[in-house]
Design an enzyme around this catalytic site. Structure first.
Site, short mmCIF file in Angstrom:
data_model
loop_
_atom_site.label_atom_id
_atom_site.label_comp_id
_atom_site.label_asym_id
_atom_site.label_seq_id
_atom_site.Cartn_x
_atom_site.Cartn_y
_atom_site.Cartn_z
N ALA A 26 0.88 -1.18 0.00
CA ALA A 26 0.00 0.00 0.00
C ALA A 26 0.91 1.22 0.00
CB ALA A 26 -0.90 -0.01 1.23
N ASP A 205 5.23 1.73 2.94
CA ASP A 205 4.09 0.81 2.97
C ASP A 205 3.13 1.30 4.05
OD1 ASP A 205 2.29 -1.27 3.11
OD2 ASP A 205 3.82 -2.84 2.95
N HIS A 206 2.00 1.84 3.60
CA HIS A 206 1.04 2.46 4.53
C HIS A 206 0.39 1.44 5.46
CE1 HIS A 206 -0.90 5.90 6.02
NE2 HIS A 206 -1.19 6.50 4.87
N ARG A 207 0.56 0.17 5.17
CA ARG A 207 0.03 -0.86 6.08
C ARG A 207 0.83 -0.90 7.38
NH1 ARG A 207 0.42 -6.09 2.47
NH2 ARG A 207 2.51 -5.18 2.25
N VAL A 208 2.05 -0.40 7.33
CA VAL A 208 2.94 -0.45 8.50
C VAL A 208 3.30 0.96 8.99
CG1 VAL A 208 5.19 -1.23 9.37
CG2 VAL A 208 3.89 -2.67 7.77
#
Length: 245
Positions: A26, A205-208
């Site tokens: 992401a 990574d926008h998930r993290v």
């Protein structure tokens, strides 16, 4: 007229890894400008010392060191995301700081890894960067030179361009792009002065990694690079550096 070349070897591995990153991550980008005027002057003073040591001093050792200091404070960027069956399983926060350095070779982009960057000084980093770059261009990298990276820096500054956020080196969660240093007008105090300015970009990574964390990380890197004396003091120990803020 056409020429058809099979996709194989390093080019095939690069293509597969980049495609996996774009399909999986992401991705979002963050860009900041950095005033390197003082660092440019500091490096100029170090050049004669480097020559006596039989080496060269670039800006990269300072950038790598600043990134390592900031990664200790913002561990979200020094992590990887473990997935199983397309599902997110766990985030692995690395307590070691191995920074990959993207190198442009005639066969394609290669990312040798400098191990334990937090334990090295500027001269040691300078030596490692030169040696790994030469090994990459001469196709002499070993498997261990390419493994265990936790964060990557991609330097396109010697080629040109304003900025271009790079693709994350999956399964890492962050990569920093280093771009060209150019003289630009900047407001300093209440005056307009000509300064040596560089753009730094982050792909994350926008998930993290949340946006606010990315901004604080970048602010820390920029602050260290804009004040090389502070960077040197931080290398002596964070307590010493912050005591002089």
């Amino acid at each position: 007229m056409e020429e058809r070349v099979p996709v194989r070897g390093l080019r095939k591995r690069i293509a597969e890894k980049m495609a996996t990153s774009m399909r999986t991550v992401a991705n979002f980008a963050y860009v900041e400008e950095c005033d390197l005027t003082e660092l440019v002057e500091f490096r100029q003073k170090l050049k004669p010392v480097a020559e006596k040591m039989g080496t060269k001093i670039s800006f990269m050792p300072f950038i790598v060191k600043a990134a390592a200091i900031a990664l200790k404070e913002f561990p979200d960027l020094n992590a990887s995301l473990i997935e199983e069956g397309g599902q997110m399983k766990e985030i692995v926060y690395k307590k070691y700081y191995n920074i990959g350095m993207a190198v442009d070779t005639e066969d394609g982009l290669t990312v040798p890894v400098i191990k334990d960057v937090d334990c090295e000084g500027i001269w040691e980093l300078s030596r490692d960067i030169v040696e790994l770059g030469e090994k990459a261009r001469q196709k002499k990298l070993g498997v261990s030179d390419l493994q265990e990276g936790t964060f990557t820096i991609s330097n396109a500054g010697n080629i040109g361009g304003l900025f271009a956020p790079p693709i994350i080196n999956y399964p890492e969660v962050a990569i920093m792009g280093v771009h060209q240093i150019k003289k630009r007008p900047m407001v300093v105090g209440n005056e307009i002065k000509i300064r040596d300015i560089i753009y730094l970009s982050l792909s994350l990574d926008h998930r993290v990694v949340d946006g606010a964390v990315a901004a604080r990380f970048m602010n820390r890197v920029v602050g260290l690079l804009q004040d090389p004396k502070m960077l040197m003091m931080e290398m002596m120990g964070p307590e010493i550096g912050r005591a002089h803020v």
